[in-house]
Design a protein around this motif. Sequence first.
Motif, PDB file in Angstrom:
ATOM      1  N   SER A 237       7.615   3.071  -3.225  1.00 25.50           N
ATOM      2  CA  SER A 237       7.890   3.542  -4.557  1.00 25.50           C
ATOM      3  C   SER A 237       8.674   2.469  -5.301  1.00 25.50           C
ATOM      4  CB  SER A 237       8.732   4.809  -4.447  1.00 25.50           C
ATOM      5  OG  SER A 237       8.393   5.703  -5.429  1.00 25.50           O
TER       6      SER A 237
ATOM      7  N   LEU B  17      -2.208   2.439  -4.366  1.00 24.41           N
ATOM      8  CA  LEU B  17      -2.937   3.204  -3.346  1.00 24.41           C
ATOM      9  C   LEU B  17      -4.333   2.659  -3.036  1.00 24.41           C
ATOM     10  CD1 LEU B  17      -1.976   6.863  -4.362  1.00 24.41           C
ATOM     11  CD2 LEU B  17      -1.142   5.574  -2.403  1.00 24.41           C
TER      12      LEU B  17
ATOM     13  N   GLY C 139       4.061  -0.299  -5.526  1.00 20.47           N
ATOM     14  CA  GLY C 139       3.009  -0.066  -4.544  1.00 20.47           C
ATOM     15  C   GLY C 139       1.731   0.352  -5.258  1.00 20.47           C
TER      16      GLY C 139
ATOM     17  N   ASP D 298       4.671  -0.203   7.740  1.00 17.79           N
ATOM     18  CA  ASP D 298       5.490   0.881   7.179  1.00 17.79           C
ATOM     19  C   ASP D 298       5.740   0.708   5.692  1.00 17.79           C
ATOM     20  OD1 ASP D 298       8.800  -0.256   8.265  1.00 17.79           O
ATOM     21  OD2 ASP D 298       7.229  -1.220   7.097  1.00 17.79           O
ATOM     22  N   GLY D 299       5.268  -0.424   5.121  1.00 19.14           N
ATOM     23  CA  GLY D 299       5.397  -0.640   3.686  1.00 19.14           C
ATOM     24  C   GLY D 299       6.830  -0.862   3.233  1.00 19.14           C
ATOM     25  N   LYS D 300       7.745  -1.022   4.165  1.00 16.96           N
ATOM     26  CA  LYS D 300       9.131  -1.218   3.755  1.00 16.96           C
ATOM     27  C   LYS D 300       9.523  -2.680   3.931  1.00 16.96           C
ATOM     28  CE  LYS D 300      10.338   3.462   4.922  1.00 16.96           C
ATOM     29  NZ  LYS D 300      10.806   4.321   5.970  1.00 16.96           N
TER      30      LYS D 300
ATOM     31  N   GLU E 201       1.737  12.737  -0.062  1.00 15.91           N
ATOM     32  CA  GLU E 201       1.447  12.114   1.237  1.00 15.91           C
ATOM     33  C   GLU E 201       1.871  10.648   1.278  1.00 15.91           C
ATOM     34  OE1 GLU E 201      -2.351  14.990   2.233  1.00 15.91           O
ATOM     35  OE2 GLU E 201      -2.714  12.861   1.894  1.00 15.91           O
ATOM     36  N   ALA E 202       1.791   9.997   0.102  1.00 18.96           N
ATOM     37  CA  ALA E 202       2.158   8.575   0.049  1.00 18.96           C
ATOM     38  C   ALA E 202       3.680   8.394  -0.045  1.00 18.96           C
ATOM     39  CB  ALA E 202       1.470   7.906  -1.131  1.00 18.96           C
TER      40      ALA E 202
ATOM     41  N   LEU F 203       5.281   3.626  -7.572  1.00 18.20           N
ATOM     42  CA  LEU F 203       3.854   3.455  -7.339  1.00 18.20           C
ATOM     43  C   LEU F 203       3.141   3.184  -8.669  1.00 18.20           C
ATOM     44  CD1 LEU F 203       1.593   4.111  -4.968  1.00 18.20           C
ATOM     45  CD2 LEU F 203       1.086   5.932  -6.581  1.00 18.20           C
TER      46      LEU F 203
ATOM     47  N   SER G  25       1.824  -5.882   2.539  1.00 11.09           N
ATOM     48  CA  SER G  25       0.768  -5.077   3.147  1.00 11.09           C
ATOM     49  C   SER G  25       0.619  -5.398   4.633  1.00 11.09           C
ATOM     50  CB  SER G  25      -0.551  -5.307   2.441  1.00 11.09           C
ATOM     51  OG  SER G  25      -0.882  -6.662   2.512  1.00 11.09           O
TER      52      SER G  25
ATOM     53  N   ARG H 179       0.817  -1.217   0.000  1.00 11.40           N
ATOM     54  CA  ARG H 179       0.000   0.000   0.000  1.00 11.40           C
ATOM     55  C   ARG H 179       0.849   1.265   0.000  1.00 11.40           C
ATOM     56  NH1 ARG H 179      -5.478  -0.132   1.188  1.00 11.40           N
ATOM     57  NH2 ARG H 179      -6.236  -2.263   1.232  1.00 11.40           N
ATOM     58  N   HIS H 180       2.123   1.127   0.260  1.00 10.03           N
ATOM     59  CA  HIS H 180       3.023   2.277   0.279  1.00 10.03           C
ATOM     60  C   HIS H 180       4.216   1.960  -0.601  1.00 10.03           C
ATOM     61  CE1 HIS H 180       1.022   4.094   3.765  1.00 10.03           C
ATOM     62  NE2 HIS H 180       0.832   2.847   4.139  1.00 10.03           N
TER      63      HIS H 180
END
Lengths: 113, 360
Positions: B47, B135, B133, B348-350, B168-169, B49, B344, B44-45
């Motif tokens: 790059s 959104l 990622g 933190d999406g990392k 924001e993303a 994207l 997901s 969800r986060h």
Amino acid sequence: MNRDEAERKRLLAEFAKCRSCRFCVDVCPTYQASCGVESFSGYGRMQIIKYLLTGLLEFDDALTYCLYSCLQCRRCEVVCKSKGQNLDICDLIQRGRRLLSGRLARGGRHAKL
Amino acid sequence: MRNSKLLISQALKTISGNLERTGDPLGLRSPYWTRWTRRIDLPRHGSPLLFTARMYQMLPFVVQATEMAEKAAPLVPALSVKTIAKVVEIAGAAAAEPILRLRARRARDLRNRAETALAGIVAALAAAGILPGYLYEKEPYSGVLLYDLGMEAAAASAARGVHQTLKEAGVDTVITVDPHTTFMLRQVYPRYIPGFRLPVRHYLEVLAGVGAMPKPLRRTGLPVRIVMHDSCVMTRDLGVVAPARTVLSRLGIEVVEPENTKTDTACCGGPVEYAFADLSRSISCIRAAELAGACRNVLVACPICLINLMKHEKDLGIRVWDMGELLFHAFASRLREAAPQRPSEEPDGKGAAGVRAARI
């Protein structure tokens, strides 16, 4: 001079660069689909906007159809560039639409340019 | 041609009103654009994207809305257009969503093809070592229709909204899936937003730029020869011609060039379908016949071209493929490989995918 008036003058100056060679006419997909009506071509649309801006034409259903049926596909520009004139025809039509769209959304049938 | 002024006026009001009210050009609130992700789980986060701008997902709704408008046309002499337009406007906010949703379910084949195309794009990116990622429900619409219609203020407002969402993303690179959104982000947004310098790459540019894209995992169902229909926006606005051909050659598919091709391509008629369906159909018929004369398999890499040319599949005996569909056939199993490592689950999406996401 307000923003629309300045844009009107800039557009007329651009249209004056057209040498009316009409090479852009045959390649337009809407011209081909409408069996050869010049108003459905890059050249025809530029003429329509020019005469709307100078007040020689009045904005009506037929002209709306011609202007808003432009596909913005830029095929006319390829020919225009290859013939050495280099007009951004679709961009000019788009700018004409920009002048119209706000008025159309507000005024509907009674919108004027 | 009759009532065009009022028709365009109403179209402008409806589209800008829908966007203002719901953030969606169709005025739909529930996130129909995330349905395709049932096939794959993306972070969800992070790059890069993947930015679909809902273009493929809205195809079934666009087809149904156009059909409804065409069917209403014979009523025009009986009722006035203004009356119809007013009724539609008032009813639109409350009733349009369920009606459109119900009707769009009938366009199941088109919906499946659009979703397959998106899944295919992700599968091919995964095969090239890139898991982007996404959104999901936060994904905005690009505002391209407003721009095309000359609604500059509304288009600029949509652009600022998209920019804010991407900021924001924490996105630093965007991968787009269609030429129209690519054009907006690359060439129009910088005019509206000072300092907009986000790298924007079409997925075909990404795939063609990857040195070692693996060979197709599965060749069954892939055509041997295909005629390429170039999108006007892709070739003339963006100047992107070679990547589609590079990807096809890597898939082992022979490309047939029609008479009007590359920067001299002919339009599919899609851009005027929203208001002038007859004219649009005449234009697409001319183009589809030209393509059918070259090969029975036709390739497009644009959702607008897809819905306009596929109208003629039965009449001309052709099969119109979206590039994403071809990629799905070739790389679908990559989706299953990517699925178990679900990033997901990491807030933190990392997670794994963030690390695996190759530099593009």
